[in-house]
Design a protein around this motif. Sequence first.
Motif, PDB file in Angstrom:
ATOM      1  N   ASN A  37       0.808  -1.225   0.000  1.00 47.13           N
ATOM      2  CA  ASN A  37       0.000   0.000   0.000  1.00 47.13           C
ATOM      3  C   ASN A  37       0.843   1.278   0.000  1.00 47.13           C
ATOM      4  O   ASN A  37       0.293   2.375  -0.016  1.00 47.13           O
ATOM      5  CB  ASN A  37      -0.931   0.017   1.218  1.00 47.13           C
ATOM      6  CG  ASN A  37      -1.989  -1.061   1.147  1.00 47.13           C
ATOM      7  OD1 ASN A  37      -2.543  -1.327   0.085  1.00 47.13           O
ATOM      8  ND2 ASN A  37      -2.271  -1.690   2.284  1.00 47.13           N
ATOM      9  N   GLU A  39       2.620   2.657   2.411  1.00 44.52           N
ATOM     10  CA  GLU A  39       2.264   3.428   3.595  1.00 44.52           C
ATOM     11  C   GLU A  39       3.241   3.117   4.729  1.00 44.52           C
ATOM     12  O   GLU A  39       3.707   1.990   4.873  1.00 44.52           O
ATOM     13  CB  GLU A  39       0.842   3.099   4.058  1.00 44.52           C
ATOM     14  CG  GLU A  39      -0.231   3.541   3.074  1.00 44.52           C
ATOM     15  CD  GLU A  39      -1.610   3.064   3.489  1.00 44.52           C
ATOM     16  OE1 GLU A  39      -2.594   3.581   2.917  1.00 44.52           O
ATOM     17  OE2 GLU A  39      -1.706   2.189   4.368  1.00 44.52           O
ATOM     18  N   GLU A  41       3.650   3.068   8.761  1.00 42.33           N
ATOM     19  CA  GLU A  41       3.000   3.096  10.068  1.00 42.33           C
ATOM     20  C   GLU A  41       4.052   3.368  11.138  1.00 42.33           C
ATOM     21  O   GLU A  41       5.109   2.731  11.155  1.00 42.33           O
ATOM     22  CB  GLU A  41       2.309   1.772  10.366  1.00 42.33           C
ATOM     23  CG  GLU A  41       1.671   1.724  11.745  1.00 42.33           C
ATOM     24  CD  GLU A  41       1.008   0.395  12.051  1.00 42.33           C
ATOM     25  OE1 GLU A  41       0.780   0.108  13.247  1.00 42.33           O
ATOM     26  OE2 GLU A  41       0.728  -0.358  11.093  1.00 42.33           O
ATOM     27  N   SER A  65      -2.980  16.652   4.921  1.00 42.45           N
ATOM     28  CA  SER A  65      -3.461  15.950   3.733  1.00 42.45           C
ATOM     29  C   SER A  65      -2.768  14.617   3.485  1.00 42.45           C
ATOM     30  O   SER A  65      -3.323  13.732   2.828  1.00 42.45           O
ATOM     31  CB  SER A  65      -3.301  16.847   2.493  1.00 42.45           C
ATOM     32  OG  SER A  65      -1.934  17.195   2.304  1.00 42.45           O
ATOM     33  N   ASN A  66      -1.552  14.449   4.006  1.00 44.32           N
ATOM     34  CA  ASN A  66      -0.818  13.205   3.790  1.00 44.32           C
ATOM     35  C   ASN A  66      -0.950  12.241   4.970  1.00 44.32           C
ATOM     36  O   ASN A  66      -0.252  11.229   5.032  1.00 44.32           O
ATOM     37  CB  ASN A  66       0.669  13.480   3.536  1.00 44.32           C
ATOM     38  CG  ASN A  66       1.360  12.341   2.807  1.00 44.32           C
ATOM     39  OD1 ASN A  66       0.730  11.582   2.076  1.00 44.32           O
ATOM     40  ND2 ASN A  66       2.665  12.208   3.008  1.00 44.32           N
ATOM     41  N   TYR A  68      -2.969   9.467   6.712  1.00 45.44           N
ATOM     42  CA  TYR A  68      -4.001   8.486   6.375  1.00 45.44           C
ATOM     43  C   TYR A  68      -4.752   8.007   7.608  1.00 45.44           C
ATOM     44  O   TYR A  68      -5.956   7.810   7.576  1.00 45.44           O
ATOM     45  CB  TYR A  68      -3.365   7.293   5.648  1.00 45.44           C
ATOM     46  CG  TYR A  68      -4.342   6.214   5.255  1.00 45.44           C
ATOM     47  CD1 TYR A  68      -5.236   6.408   4.204  1.00 45.44           C
ATOM     48  CD2 TYR A  68      -4.384   5.012   5.945  1.00 45.44           C
ATOM     49  CE1 TYR A  68      -6.138   5.430   3.857  1.00 45.44           C
ATOM     50  CE2 TYR A  68      -5.281   4.024   5.597  1.00 45.44           C
ATOM     51  CZ  TYR A  68      -6.160   4.233   4.550  1.00 45.44           C
ATOM     52  OH  TYR A  68      -7.055   3.257   4.202  1.00 45.44           O
ATOM     53  N   ASN A  69      -4.040   7.812   8.709  1.00 42.70           N
ATOM     54  CA  ASN A  69      -4.678   7.314   9.930  1.00 42.70           C
ATOM     55  C   ASN A  69      -3.940   7.884  11.139  1.00 42.70           C
ATOM     56  O   ASN A  69      -2.711   7.967  11.143  1.00 42.70           O
ATOM     57  CB  ASN A  69      -4.651   5.778   9.961  1.00 42.70           C
ATOM     58  CG  ASN A  69      -5.524   5.207  11.062  1.00 42.70           C
ATOM     59  OD1 ASN A  69      -5.274   5.426  12.232  1.00 42.70           O
ATOM     60  ND2 ASN A  69      -6.552   4.470  10.676  1.00 42.70           N
ATOM     61  N   ILE A  86       1.008   7.192   7.309  1.00 41.76           N
ATOM     62  CA  ILE A  86       1.103   8.229   6.285  1.00 41.76           C
ATOM     63  C   ILE A  86       1.412   7.587   4.933  1.00 41.76           C
ATOM     64  O   ILE A  86       1.925   6.470   4.860  1.00 41.76           O
ATOM     65  CB  ILE A  86       2.191   9.276   6.621  1.00 41.76           C
ATOM     66  CG1 ILE A  86       3.593   8.650   6.537  1.00 41.76           C
ATOM     67  CG2 ILE A  86       1.945   9.873   8.002  1.00 41.76           C
ATOM     68  CD1 ILE A  86       4.719   9.668   6.666  1.00 41.76           C
ATOM     69  N   HIS A  87       1.069   8.303   3.882  1.00 41.39           N
ATOM     70  CA  HIS A  87       1.383   7.825   2.545  1.00 41.39           C
ATOM     71  C   HIS A  87       2.885   7.987   2.281  1.00 41.39           C
ATOM     72  O   HIS A  87       3.547   8.848   2.866  1.00 41.39           O
ATOM     73  CB  HIS A  87       0.577   8.605   1.502  1.00 41.39           C
ATOM     74  CG  HIS A  87      -0.898   8.394   1.617  1.00 41.39           C
ATOM     75  ND1 HIS A  87      -1.513   7.195   1.334  1.00 41.39           N
ATOM     76  CD2 HIS A  87      -1.887   9.231   2.012  1.00 41.39           C
ATOM     77  CE1 HIS A  87      -2.815   7.307   1.530  1.00 41.39           C
ATOM     78  NE2 HIS A  87      -3.069   8.528   1.950  1.00 41.39           N
TER      79      HIS A  87
END
Length: 247
Positions: A37, A39, A41, A65-66, A68-69, A86-87
């Motif tokens: 993905n 991403e 963590e 904006s970047n 994700y969770n 984050i992305h």
Amino acid sequence: MIDISMEMEQHDCPFIDTTLDHDVSFSAVQWEFDVSNHELETRMVVQGASRSALNNGMTALREHSNMYNYQLRKRWDDTAQIRTVIHETDAMDRIRSHDGFITGPFYIEDGSELWHVGFDSAGVADKALSELDHNNEFDVMSRDEHGGPLVQETVTNVNAGLELVDACRDLTEVEREALKAAVDQGYFESPRGTTLNELAEQFDISAPAFSKNLRRGQQKVTRHVVQTLESLSESDTDGLDDGPFGK
């Protein structure tokens, strides 16, 4: 292996953006990169200059904006522990595309991030840094060539230290004061430098009450110490993993 320490200024990193606008800092505790993905963590410790600075910083981070969770795990006055996803940033992609990996924890403050990255050869490292320069600003602080065992030992020791810091943060104020008084006044020495009754009198409580506070503090710290010892033992046989950016 080439080990590089650098100060990084990414233009698409929510942590860096947050420290530009708010008086907070971030220290990595644990990280994992999801290759499928793209991403990252992380579990981070956030330190604010004040309670309000921490509040404002965490709000800005959550709304980036970047991001994700975002989850708030714990909080102690002007300090918090968070879990984020984050992305993938441009810098992460540049490092990963050259099979680069993280060799130590990273720290973010005042708009810059301290990175420790490793590469298999000098040539690959040079190519990665050249590409990294296209969309990011960074300064190489040190560049060393050494083998894996040294890096593994460094990362293991840092992670062990963070686990013990986390143990201290789990203590209540009463438990912390009880432990500190007992250590400072020689309660754990042989022969003892003080007694439970003498310690309890200082806090204007009964000896059983003080003993209860002391035991609770000891249990929390000891539990983390045992976990740290287990981690150190496992590191003697396990190889260094791929780091937060994966392979």
